[in-house]
Each structure stands twice: as structure tokens, then as C-alpha cells.
Design a protein around this motif. Structure first.
Motif, PDB file in Angstrom:
ATOM      1  N   THR A 171       0.824  -1.192   0.000  1.00 28.15           N
ATOM      2  CA  THR A 171       0.000   0.000   0.000  1.00 28.15           C
ATOM      3  C   THR A 171       0.868   1.255   0.000  1.00 28.15           C
ATOM      4  O   THR A 171       2.068   1.212   0.274  1.00 28.15           O
ATOM      5  CB  THR A 171      -0.913   0.043   1.232  1.00 28.15           C
ATOM      6  N   ARG A 172       0.227   2.388  -0.268  1.00 28.85           N
ATOM      7  CA  ARG A 172       0.927   3.666  -0.243  1.00 28.85           C
ATOM      8  C   ARG A 172       1.533   3.905   1.141  1.00 28.85           C
ATOM      9  O   ARG A 172       2.670   4.374   1.268  1.00 28.85           O
ATOM     10  CB  ARG A 172      -0.050   4.783  -0.600  1.00 28.85           C
ATOM     11  N   THR A 173       0.782   3.583   2.190  1.00 25.79           N
ATOM     12  CA  THR A 173       1.265   3.764   3.559  1.00 25.79           C
ATOM     13  C   THR A 173       2.494   2.907   3.832  1.00 25.79           C
ATOM     14  O   THR A 173       3.475   3.363   4.437  1.00 25.79           O
ATOM     15  CB  THR A 173       0.167   3.414   4.571  1.00 25.79           C
ATOM     16  N   PRO A 186       2.156  12.540   4.414  1.00 29.09           N
ATOM     17  CA  PRO A 186       2.581  13.919   4.178  1.00 29.09           C
ATOM     18  C   PRO A 186       1.663  14.690   3.242  1.00 29.09           C
ATOM     19  O   PRO A 186       1.910  15.867   2.963  1.00 29.09           O
ATOM     20  CB  PRO A 186       3.974  13.742   3.561  1.00 29.09           C
ATOM     21  N   LYS A 187       0.606  14.014   2.745  1.00 30.80           N
ATOM     22  CA  LYS A 187      -0.362  14.664   1.853  1.00 30.80           C
ATOM     23  C   LYS A 187       0.299  15.194   0.589  1.00 30.80           C
ATOM     24  O   LYS A 187      -0.005  16.297   0.119  1.00 30.80           O
ATOM     25  CB  LYS A 187      -1.098  15.797   2.586  1.00 30.80           C
ATOM     26  N   THR A 188       1.217  14.427   0.053  1.00 30.18           N
ATOM     27  CA  THR A 188       1.864  14.780  -1.202  1.00 30.18           C
ATOM     28  C   THR A 188       1.760  13.581  -2.142  1.00 30.18           C
ATOM     29  O   THR A 188       1.332  12.493  -1.743  1.00 30.18           O
ATOM     30  CB  THR A 188       3.349  15.132  -1.010  1.00 30.18           C
ATOM     31  N   SER A 189       2.170  13.786  -3.382  1.00 27.30           N
ATOM     32  CA  SER A 189       2.139  12.710  -4.374  1.00 27.30           C
ATOM     33  C   SER A 189       3.504  12.060  -4.531  1.00 27.30           C
ATOM     34  O   SER A 189       3.835  11.548  -5.592  1.00 27.30           O
ATOM     35  CB  SER A 189       1.664  13.263  -5.723  1.00 27.30           C
ATOM     36  N   THR A 193       4.620   9.885  -7.735  1.00 26.48           N
ATOM     37  CA  THR A 193       5.651  10.465  -8.605  1.00 26.48           C
ATOM     38  C   THR A 193       6.811   9.501  -8.797  1.00 26.48           C
ATOM     39  O   THR A 193       7.291   9.284  -9.918  1.00 26.48           O
ATOM     40  CB  THR A 193       6.160  11.788  -8.011  1.00 26.48           C
ATOM     41  N   HIS A 194       7.280   8.897  -7.705  1.00 25.70           N
ATOM     42  CA  HIS A 194       8.409   7.976  -7.800  1.00 25.70           C
ATOM     43  C   HIS A 194       8.026   6.675  -8.505  1.00 25.70           C
ATOM     44  O   HIS A 194       8.840   6.095  -9.226  1.00 25.70           O
ATOM     45  CB  HIS A 194       8.978   7.690  -6.408  1.00 25.70           C
TER      46      HIS A 194
END
Length: 225
Positions: A171-173, A186-189, A193-194
Motif C-alpha cells: 500500500t501507499r502507507t 505527508p499529503k503529497t504525491s 511520482t516515484h
């Protein structure tokens, strides 16, 4: 590299984790010896940084236990206990190096890198492969179909994490924690992006995609069926 830090002093642990992250490494930190033993015997690490004086189970006992369990991960003791007899005791317990506090982070990083460059012990995995994609942890090289793939340090770490979890969705987390050491969103992409940059380097120039997005869940590296 993926590094396990066993340190109960929060300031020291944060200092080490931040420095290792800036150097492009993944750093897991535990403050209790029993938790450390659990992680060390169930996860794969390239190097362990161990304080001798931690609660639950002291660092010396942790290293003895993992050696008894046939875990061959290189260990550097990082501790304020610095007498000659203490150093000998640490090395005889299964440690590979010994650094006394206070310490310079540059020296710690150099010693960690030196341990990682040692010839791998038998059955220790330092080259990861998924299909025709190969990642060499020691040489910090990535190849696909025999062609070099140029990755930035964070992209290399992201790929290493994905390859170690081949076939499993992360997952993203989970990626934020393992690659960026963020234990909050951090509420960023930054992840997206990576992932996009990594995909453009390891997939787009080749016929078969290996890096897959699992909608509304996360990402997975595997050979499509």
C-alpha cells in the motif's frame, strides 16, 4: 539497503534513521530487544545497528539469539559500553563491528556500507531477480534484459522494497514507511511520482510490464500471467 536499528534512545534513533534515509537506505527502528528479535528473524535486512542496553532483551542477547537462529545479517554494535572486554564480548557474541558512543554519523555510515560490501555469506541474498529484472544490492546496480538501468537513490530503494515483496501488494502507507520513513501521510504525491519515474525506467523501454498498480490498494511487482 534495508537496515534494522535497535535503539531505545529516541533522539539517537531519529538521528540515525534520518541520516540513513538521506543516504538512500530504508531504516526500521525498534526500541525493545524482544521486538528486535521478532523483526530480525522474520524480515530480511542488509545490516543491523544494535545498542547493547535496550529493554526487554539486551542487545548482546539479541545477537546471540539471531546467530543461534542462523540469521547471518551483519551486525554493528553502537553503544556507550566501550571497554576492551566489552568489545571482545560483543564480537564473540556474533557482532561484526563495534562503534562506541558518542559517534560521528559519517563514521557509522561508512562502517555500515563496509559491512554491506563484504563478500556475502552463503545463502544470503544480495542480488534480487524478478523475471529479467536484476537488482544488485552491494554494487547498487540495476539491469533489465542485460541493459543497465540508471536509478536515483530513492528509486533504487523503492525498487528494492518492491522486489523483496514480489507478488505482494504494497500500500501507499507501507511504501511511505519503508522507503521514506514517514509514519504519517505527508499529503503529497511523492509515492505516485516515484512510481511513475520508476515505471518509465524499468518497464516502458521493455515489452513486458512488471510494475503494476492495484486500483485503490497499492502497487505490486510481478510477472503478468
Amino acid at each position: 539497503m534495508r537496515i534494522l536499528v535497535i535503539e531505545d534512545d529516541q533522539m539517537t534513533a531519529d538521528y540515525i534513521a534520518r541520516g540513513m534515509s538521506e543516504a538512500g537506505h530504508v531504516c526500521d527502528v525498534v526500541a525493545d530487544g524482544r521486538d528486535a528479535l521478532f523483526h530480525a528473524t522474520r524480515e530480511q535486512y542488509d545490516v543491523m545497528v544494535v545498542d547493547r542496553m535496550v529493554p526487554g532483551l539486551d542487545g548482546l542477547s539479541v545477537v546471540k539469539a539471531i546467530r543461534a537462529a542462523k540469521v547471518k545479517t551483519p551486525v554493528i554494535f553502537l553503544t556507550s559500553i566501550g571497554g576492551v572486554d566489552d568489545r571482545v564480548e560483543g564480537l564473540e557474541a556474533g557482532g561484526d563491528d563495534y562503534l562506541v558512543k558518542p559517534f560521528a554519523f559519517s563514521e557509522l555510515l561508512a562502517r555500515v556500507n563496509a559491512l554491506a560490501r563484504r563478500p556475502p555469506v552463503q545463502d544470503q541474498k544480495t542480488v534480487l531477480r524478478v523475471a529479467d529484472l536484476e537488482l544488485d544490492i552491494v554494487r547498487r546496480q540495476v539491469m533489465r534484459q542485460g541493459l543497465p538501468v540508471d536509478l536515483q537513490p530513492r528509486e533504487f530503494t523503492l525498487l528494492e522494497v518492491l522486489m523483496r515483496a514480489e507478488g505482494r501488494v504494497l500500500t501507499r502507507t507501507m511504501l511511505l514507511e519503508r522507503v521514506w520513513d514517514f509514519h504519517f501521510d505527508p499529503k503529497t504525491s511523492v509515492v505516485e511520482t516515484h512510481i511513475s519515474r520508476l515505471r518509465s525506467k524499468i518497464d516502458k523501454p521493455f515489452d513486458i510490464p512488471l510494475l503494476h498498480t492495484v486500483r485503490n490498494i497499492g502497487y505490486c511487482l510481478h510477472v503478468p500471467r
